[in-house]
Design a protein around this motif. Structure first.
Motif, PDB file in Angstrom:
ATOM      1  N   ILE A   2      48.207  60.084  85.045  1.00 37.95           N
ATOM      2  CA  ILE A   2      47.678  60.058  86.410  1.00 37.95           C
ATOM      3  C   ILE A   2      47.352  61.489  86.793  1.00 37.95           C
ATOM      4  O   ILE A   2      48.238  62.332  86.913  1.00 37.95           O
ATOM      5  N   LEU A   3      46.084  61.777  86.928  1.00 38.17           N
ATOM      6  CA  LEU A   3      45.622  63.104  87.321  1.00 38.17           C
ATOM      7  C   LEU A   3      45.632  63.201  88.844  1.00 38.17           C
ATOM      8  O   LEU A   3      44.844  62.553  89.521  1.00 38.17           O
ATOM      9  N   ASN A   4      46.540  64.005  89.359  1.00 34.47           N
ATOM     10  CA  ASN A   4      46.657  64.188  90.813  1.00 34.47           C
ATOM     11  C   ASN A   4      45.770  65.363  91.209  1.00 34.47           C
ATOM     12  O   ASN A   4      46.159  66.513  91.101  1.00 34.47           O
TER      13      ASN A   4
ATOM     14  N   SER B 288      36.523  53.653  95.445  1.00 30.99           N
ATOM     15  CA  SER B 288      37.753  52.878  95.313  1.00 30.99           C
ATOM     16  C   SER B 288      37.446  51.487  94.749  1.00 30.99           C
ATOM     17  O   SER B 288      38.179  50.975  93.903  1.00 30.99           O
ATOM     18  N   TYR B 289      36.338  50.910  95.214  1.00 28.15           N
ATOM     19  CA  TYR B 289      35.939  49.597  94.703  1.00 28.15           C
ATOM     20  C   TYR B 289      35.614  49.680  93.210  1.00 28.15           C
ATOM     21  O   TYR B 289      36.040  48.836  92.413  1.00 28.15           O
ATOM     22  N   LEU B 290      34.875  50.726  92.825  1.00 25.43           N
ATOM     23  CA  LEU B 290      34.526  50.888  91.419  1.00 25.43           C
ATOM     24  C   LEU B 290      35.770  51.083  90.553  1.00 25.43           C
ATOM     25  O   LEU B 290      35.853  50.563  89.441  1.00 25.43           O
ATOM     26  N   ALA B 291      36.740  51.842  91.066  1.00 23.84           N
ATOM     27  CA  ALA B 291      37.969  52.068  90.306  1.00 23.84           C
ATOM     28  C   ALA B 291      38.701  50.754  90.070  1.00 23.84           C
ATOM     29  O   ALA B 291      39.187  50.485  88.973  1.00 23.84           O
ATOM     30  N   ARG B 292      38.794  49.933  91.124  1.00 23.85           N
ATOM     31  CA  ARG B 292      39.453  48.644  90.956  1.00 23.85           C
ATOM     32  C   ARG B 292      38.687  47.777  89.971  1.00 23.85           C
ATOM     33  O   ARG B 292      39.271  47.080  89.145  1.00 23.85           O
TER      34      ARG B 292
ATOM     35  N   GLY C 110      38.647  55.973  88.083  1.00 27.42           N
ATOM     36  CA  GLY C 110      38.697  56.825  89.266  1.00 27.42           C
ATOM     37  C   GLY C 110      37.320  57.342  89.638  1.00 27.42           C
ATOM     38  O   GLY C 110      36.325  56.985  89.014  1.00 27.42           O
ATOM     39  N   PRO C 111      37.306  58.227  90.631  1.00 30.07           N
ATOM     40  CA  PRO C 111      38.452  58.684  91.426  1.00 30.07           C
ATOM     41  C   PRO C 111      38.822  57.667  92.501  1.00 30.07           C
ATOM     42  O   PRO C 111      37.970  56.929  92.979  1.00 30.07           O
ATOM     43  N   ILE C 112      40.084  57.645  92.866  1.00 28.58           N
ATOM     44  CA  ILE C 112      40.540  56.777  93.938  1.00 28.58           C
ATOM     45  C   ILE C 112      41.345  57.597  94.940  1.00 28.58           C
ATOM     46  O   ILE C 112      41.900  58.645  94.604  1.00 28.58           O
TER      47      ILE C 112
ATOM     48  N   ILE D 141      44.080  57.816  85.076  1.00 27.48           N
ATOM     49  CA  ILE D 141      43.719  57.432  86.439  1.00 27.48           C
ATOM     50  C   ILE D 141      43.539  58.706  87.252  1.00 27.48           C
ATOM     51  O   ILE D 141      44.461  59.516  87.366  1.00 27.48           O
ATOM     52  N   HIS D 142      42.379  58.868  87.813  1.00 30.87           N
ATOM     53  CA  HIS D 142      42.049  60.064  88.598  1.00 30.87           C
ATOM     54  C   HIS D 142      42.294  59.745  90.080  1.00 30.87           C
ATOM     55  O   HIS D 142      41.582  58.968  90.686  1.00 30.87           O
TER      56      HIS D 142
END
Length: 645
Positions: A176-178, A193-197, A252-254, A279-280
């Protein structure tokens, strides 16, 4: 003023198992209470604030979705793990953070089963998580390795070395890249966010795998084109091409503060069938606390503060901090020497390089968390005729030891190492203590090693290093404020390998290296009161030794004490080697070395750490009396115990 927050929902959560009993709709309230509890706790203890505030929702979501501690969660760096500590059975001790006997400011294996790997230096998490993941794969255990790594930590080469090897872990590795500072990707919103999901969902992954299998049956040119098209499409939308090339499936990004977006993505990745995943997550450092959000450094590290106003407890003034003395001195020297430049590895204010950068921005370089690169970069500058100063904490310079040896010392290049945080560091504990730099540098041919006894000496050593063009040179200085000595109007060049007599005596010689000099002088006063005349020498150099001074003191005193704030192998070892080689021990001379103990000291108040290490004046006196086998030894030992109390 420190307000205790109302936390009715958080009060029901002692471990992640309790958290996983909640409804998803309750996670927002829990996160808000968790943030309030963290602010209140750090207000009382001081410590790292902004980084933890930025990962409150992420911490909540990870423990809600994954089966910790069986799923091994590693924080990189561990100073962002305060919310994690609160949720993993340590809330009742959270107000002991960084206090003697209390919780560490970082993750620590001995502290909790939820801390599977200690992380106080950065960029190690992916390698460690890969180890956990592969071990579980080989033994048939279900647990995953989860690394939460900041965008700053991703600037270190080690992170990419680990990612390059990550395919061996299969779907058991999650990174998980913070991203809270560098803005790797454009600002996130509803679409991203939709694309990440979408791209993390089982349906999408299934379709993508079906396409992969189909593409494998195509002629190689078409197969490669199909693969590149897939990567390029998602790379255009989400910036993941680099990670895909390293073998990761990128999501991501989310928005890392949007639990409605974050939780479904983590669930999808948890249930993914194959391959490591990155996960970005984009977060805001200092999130949810206005004083931290508005601060330039997002309240990265704070003293105790008023929770209502955010006002930090101010120091009462006094001597300047060592790093500021270094930075201001170097900036002044660079005014008249355009060959001087400064390099730091993501610690400009901590090393004083920020002072230099304001005056000479074109000659100041922050290379990120990349100490190996910093050292070899400095070597290249030196080889081209510049006068580079690599300003790096002692504990972080350890990460670049091979470069110091191979790229600097063997080639005899005049890189100047300004070694900050030398010696014990109080609340940051063993991981940040500068215990080993004299030992690991003074063994190297061509290296000059100095240690400043006070802030005035630091000025002289900075100037001496600037003029030293015949090979590498290092000078160490501690954390915090100086001793209050008068500062020189102009610096002077020190003669390489020559110490100075600070106080002349006849019976006992105390050879001090660095900032324990003040304690040596106190000990000399106490010894004089016992009829034992004491000489105190500030050696200045651990390498080359002032051999003439050592010979003179060894042949004119009954006892020689070496005193240093470093590990075995430093000044004491070099003095003993000289004495042995030249037969000085055959004359009945008694030499005793005083140094840091052979253990990793836990975090505590500095004065308590020095007492535990046995480096205060009463310990010096006790060491002398033991060497002389004095009858009043017992009385003085009682004095040492009194000092410890």
């Amino acid at each position: 003023m420190t307000a205790e927050p109302a936390t009715p929902l958080l009060d029901t959560v002692n471990t992640p198992a309790d958290l996983r009993k909640l409804e998803r709709s309750q996670l927002r309230q829990l996160s808000d209470e968790l943030r309030s509890e963290m602010i209140a706790a750090v207000g009382q203890t001081g410590g790292h604030l902004g980084s933890g505030l930025g990962v409150v929702e992420l911490t909540t979501a990870i423990h809600y979705v994954f089966n910790t501690p069986d799923d091994r969660l590693i924080w990189d760096v561990g100073h962002q793990a305060y919310p994690h500590k609160i949720l993993t059975g340590r809330r009742d001790r959270i107000r002991t953070l960084r206090q003697g006997g209390g919780l560490s400011g970082f993750t620590k294996r001995s502290e909790s089963e939820y801390d599977p790997f200690g992380a106080a230096h950065s960029s190690t998490s992916i390698s460690a998580a890969l180890g956990f993941a592969v071990a579980n794969k080989l033994t048939g255990q279900p647990g995953k390795g989860i690394a939460v790594i900041g965008d700053g930590a991703m600037s270190a080469g080690m992170a990419y070395e680990a990612m390059n090897n990550a395919e061996q872990a299969g779907n058991r590795l999650i990174v998980i890249l913070n991203d809270n500072d560098m803005s790797i990707a454009p600002p996130v919103g509803g679409l991203s966010s939709y694309l990440a999901r979408l791209v993390s969902s089982g349906q999408f992954l299934g379709l993508r795998e079906l396409a992969r299998k189909f593409a494998r049956k195509l002629p190689r040119p078409l197969h490669n084109a199909a693969r590149k098209t897939d990567e390029f499409a998602r790379g255009m939308a989400m910036g993941g091409t680099l990670f895909e090339e390293l073998g990761f499936y990128y999501v991501g990004p989310i928005d890392g503060h949007d639990l409605d977006a974050l939780v479904p993505v983590l669930e999808n990745v948890r249930d993914a069938a194959e391959g490591p995943c990155l996960i970005h997550v984009v977060t805001q450092k200092g999130k949810g606390y206005a004083p931290a959000e508005e601060s330039a450094d997002k309240y990265h590290g704070v003293a105790k503060f008023d929770v209502i106003t955010g006002e930090q407890k101010k120091s009462s003034g006094g001597p300047p901090n060592y790093q500021n003395v270094f930075g201001e001195t170097l900036a002044k020297l660079a005014d008249t020497d355009d060959r001087i430049c400064a390099i730091t590895a993501a610690m400009p204010s901590g090393t004083g390089v920020d002072k230099f950068a304001k005056a000479h921005p074109d000659r100041s370089f922050d290379v990120g968390i990349a100490e190996q690169h910093a050292v070899t970069f400095a070597a290249g500058l030196a080889a081209q005729g510049m006068r580079p100063f690599a300003a790096i904490y002692s504990t972080f310079l350890q990460r670049a030891f091979d470069q110091v040896v191979h790229d600097v010392a063997i080639q005899n290049l005049p890189v100047r190492f300004a070694i900050d945080r030398a010696g014990l560091v109080g609340a940051d504990g063993a991981t940040h203590a500068g215990s080993f730099d004299v030992t690991y540098l003074a063994t190297l041919p061509n290296m000059v090693v100095m240690a400043a006894a006070d802030e005035a000496e630091l000025v002289h050593m900075t100037y001496t290093a600037a003029l030293h063009d015949s090979g590498p040179i290092a000078f160490r200085y501690p954390r915090g404020a100086g001793t209050g000595v008068a500062m020189p109007e102009t610096p002077k060049q020190l003669e390489i390998g020559k110490g100075r007599i600070v106080r002349e005596g006849s019976k006992v010689a105390i050879l001090s290296l660095g900032t324990r000099l003040a304690e040596a002088l106190k000990a000399a006063d106490q010894l004089d009161a016992k009829g034992l005349s004491a000489t105190v020498a500030d050696m200045r150099f651990a390498k080359p030794l002032d051999e003439d001074l050592i010979r003179r003191l060894a042949t004119s005193h009954d006892v020689v004490i070496t005193l240093e704030e470093g590990s075995i192998g430093g000044l004491g070892a070099h003095v003993l080697t000289l004495a042995s080689d030249e037969g000085l021990l055959d004359t009945g001379l008694k030499i005793r070395t005083m140094r840091l103990p052979d253990l990793f000291q836990d975090h505590d108040a500095p004065e308590k750490q020095y007492d535990e290490a046995g480096l205060n004046a009463p310990h010096i006196v006790d060491t002398v009396l033991k060497a002389l086998d004095k009858e009043n030894l017992g009385h003085n030992s009682a004095g040492v115990e009194e000092a410890r109390a």
